[in-house]
Structures are given as structure tokens and as C-alpha cells.
Design an enzyme around this catalytic site. Sequence first.
Site, mmCIF file in Angstrom:
data_model
loop_
_atom_site.group_PDB
_atom_site.id
_atom_site.type_symbol
_atom_site.label_atom_id
_atom_site.label_comp_id
_atom_site.label_asym_id
_atom_site.label_seq_id
_atom_site.Cartn_x
_atom_site.Cartn_y
_atom_site.Cartn_z
ATOM 1 C CG ASP A 1 -2.027 0.992 1.154
ATOM 2 O OD1 ASP A 1 -2.254 1.533 0.063
ATOM 3 O OD2 ASP A 1 -2.674 1.234 2.181
ATOM 4 C CD GLU B 1 -8.912 6.174 -4.682
ATOM 5 O OE1 GLU B 1 -9.847 6.600 -4.010
ATOM 6 O OE2 GLU B 1 -7.937 5.574 -4.203
ATOM 7 C CE LYS C 1 -7.689 2.147 -4.092
ATOM 8 N NZ LYS C 1 -6.626 2.531 -3.118
ATOM 9 C CB THR D 1 -11.228 2.123 -2.446
ATOM 10 O OG1 THR D 1 -10.455 2.405 -1.282
ATOM 11 C CG2 THR D 1 -11.668 3.418 -3.099
ATOM 12 C CG PHE E 1 -10.730 1.360 4.295
ATOM 13 C CD1 PHE E 1 -10.536 0.660 3.121
ATOM 14 C CD2 PHE E 1 -10.412 2.704 4.318
ATOM 15 C CE1 PHE E 1 -10.029 1.277 1.984
ATOM 16 C CE2 PHE E 1 -9.917 3.342 3.185
ATOM 17 C CZ PHE E 1 -9.725 2.635 2.019
#
Length: 412
Positions: A78, A157, A193, A218, A240
Site C-alpha cells: 500500500d 484511483e 479504484k 475502495t 477498511f
Amino acid sequence: MGLAAGRRCAPSPRAAGASEGRAGARAGRLPSGQAGFLIGGANPPPRTPWIMSVSPVKRQKMESVLDQLKHHTTVVADTGDFNAIDEYKPLDATTNPSLILAAAQMPAYQELVDDAVAYGKKLGGSEEEQIKNACDKLFVLFGAEILKRIPGRVSTEVDARLSFDKEGMIQRARRLIDLYKEAGIGKDRILIKLSSTWEGIQAGKVLEAEYGIHCNMTLLFSFAQAVACAEAGVTLISPFVGRILDWYVANGDKKTYEPSEDPGVKSVTKIYNYYKKFGYKTIVMGASFRNTGEIKALTGCDYLTISPKLLAELSKEYVKLTPTLSVKEAQACELQKIHLDEKAFRWHHNEDQMAVEKLSDGIRKFAADAIKLERMLKVDVLSCCLLPSLMFLPSTAANPQFLVIWLRIRNL
């Protein structure tokens, strides 16, 4: 049937058969030839608690927790920092506006920023169009460099400010894929994303079904979001963990949790069990970790995306690691299958206060970092535009570094 139907299947310290079924479920979703990398050892570990201490002598012969984790779970980096990717050798990597903003401010990556600005200027158009094109190009340049260092896929993203614009997300995603194509990179190595709003989930459904573009959903906090993503047939979700924990710590009396009782760990466990019980092919990738205990408590999850700091901690830890999630135990759970149309989705998601607050907060923060990145690129675009006229300025002001500082002071 309500979202809470059936008992939650908690992580088990005796996750029998953790390797069975998972290898086949994941192998078909990976780039060609990568299945062996995921599976690791052929045999499942002994049926022992998920960690146990070992003697110094055994430690010398034992793999680190990170290496053991890679036998049961796909490890994803990440980060946008190439050095971290080179060091920990993950299969995949994820990026977002915050990570790209941090990396773009490092001197080592200034060349990528310069290339992105040059690209935006080359396409022309209004200042806003140049900056948007430069921003998209910068994301792709980072993604392309990352792909040179990993065998799998990189997640890129879409602007969080499009989170409630289905068509806008589709167009931006296709634009990013076109930029990767120009760089000689096929869409099979890219995950786009998207925010897990209703509009984002429907955009993902269209991108997957009509354009063959793989999506990573996400900012996922609620079970309703997870169900809707599975029904949309997206490639991967990123529930998350740490941000869920943050909310419960900030809004409740309890300030510390054992890993197995961590609210974020429990949320991902329920989603994993639901997907495996009902045969959804969507990959579950736990994200946003606050400590290594959360990671170890989700050993066996399809994917886990981990920051360089926590990767470093796992690489230096030597304890026996045993999976806590398994397809076999998930299939034995009493969770019941549900269907969510738009009205049901909005209602059930709204009922989860934590998820509502964290989703909106996450969108705002990613949008804020996207704006900061654009401002940084705007300084570079304007400096390039104004440099030819600087011959008429005093020698001190004609220094490009002076100009950049001056523009920043004006908060352009």
C-alpha cells in the site's frame, strides 16, 4: 431478510482446511502464471493457535511472519514508493491520491512530475484541462513504474470528487486505461479504484461487464456495500480495517481491542465468510491497518494491502502463523443470502452510522489530497508558461526556484 441474519462467523484459531478451495478461488483472478506465488507451501500448517512463541534456535530456521503470511494470503504493498516495493516484493500494489501526493513531493520522483506536466501542456486546452490531464498522467506514470517492480497488478484511483457521478467515473476510468495502453500496458494489469458509493458500485458493474476493466472498490465500511459489490460482479473490494477501529475508539468507551475482537477485523471476517459461502468470485482485500495484530488476525483472507511500516514490522517478527480464515469454515456459516436494490442499499448503509461517517470522511480526505496534488502541478504548469517572460524580471526573480516559491506563496 435483514443484514444481520444468521450468526456472524468469527475467526477460528483452528481454521482447518485453510488452503483447500482458496487456491482455486483465487488462481483464476491472477495474471497468468501467478497461482504458485499465492499458494506457497503445499500443506496447511499445524492446527495450532494463530501465533505462538518460539525459541531463539528455532527462530533462526523459521520464516518471518511476512514470509509465512505470503503462503496463505496475497500480500499487496500500500504505497507509491518504489523503494518499499523493491524491498518487500509484493505481488500487487495499490495507490491513492494521498500516496501519490506524498511520493510526488519526494525529490527522487521529480522527473515523473515533470513528465506529467509536459504531457498536460502538450495536450493544450484550458489551464484546468492541462492540470487534469497532467494529474491523470502522473497516476499512470507511477503505476507504470510500479508495474516494472511487481508481477501482478497496480490499483489506480479515479478522482474521489466523482464519487456520486456514475458516468463521470466510467469516463475517467476509461481514460486511465487508455493512458496505460499508450504506455504499452494492458488493462489486465490494472485495477481501477472507485469509491463504494451506490454510483461507484454501478460504475464498476458497467466497467467490468461492458469494457472488461477490472475494478477495486475502495472506502468500503458496511456490509451493505460489500453485498452490493458482490452482486455487481466487481473484481476486488478493499474493506477498511483500521478506519473502522478508529471510529469505534473515538466514539465508544472501549479504547483497546484484542485482534480477534477488533471491529474492523470482525467486519472483514463477516464479508469474507459471506463471499465464500455463496461462491462470489470477488476478491476480498483487507486494507487500512493500524497494527500487525489486525493483519495476523486476517491471515487467510484473499488479499491484504499493507503499508511499508507494517511490512517492516512483519518482516522482523518470528512467531508461528496459522490461518484464521478458511473457505471450509466460511461455507459452514449460518449467514443467509440477501439481495439489495438501490433503495435497500441506501437504507441499510444509512443504518450503519460508522460506515456513513467514514465513507463521507474518506471521500472528503481523498478529494482534498487530489486538490493539493493539482495545486502542486498547477505551480509547475504555470512556471513553465511564465518562464519565457522572466527575462524582463530582475535576475533574482528570473530564477525558476524563486518563481515556484513565489507561486506557492500566492497559493495558486
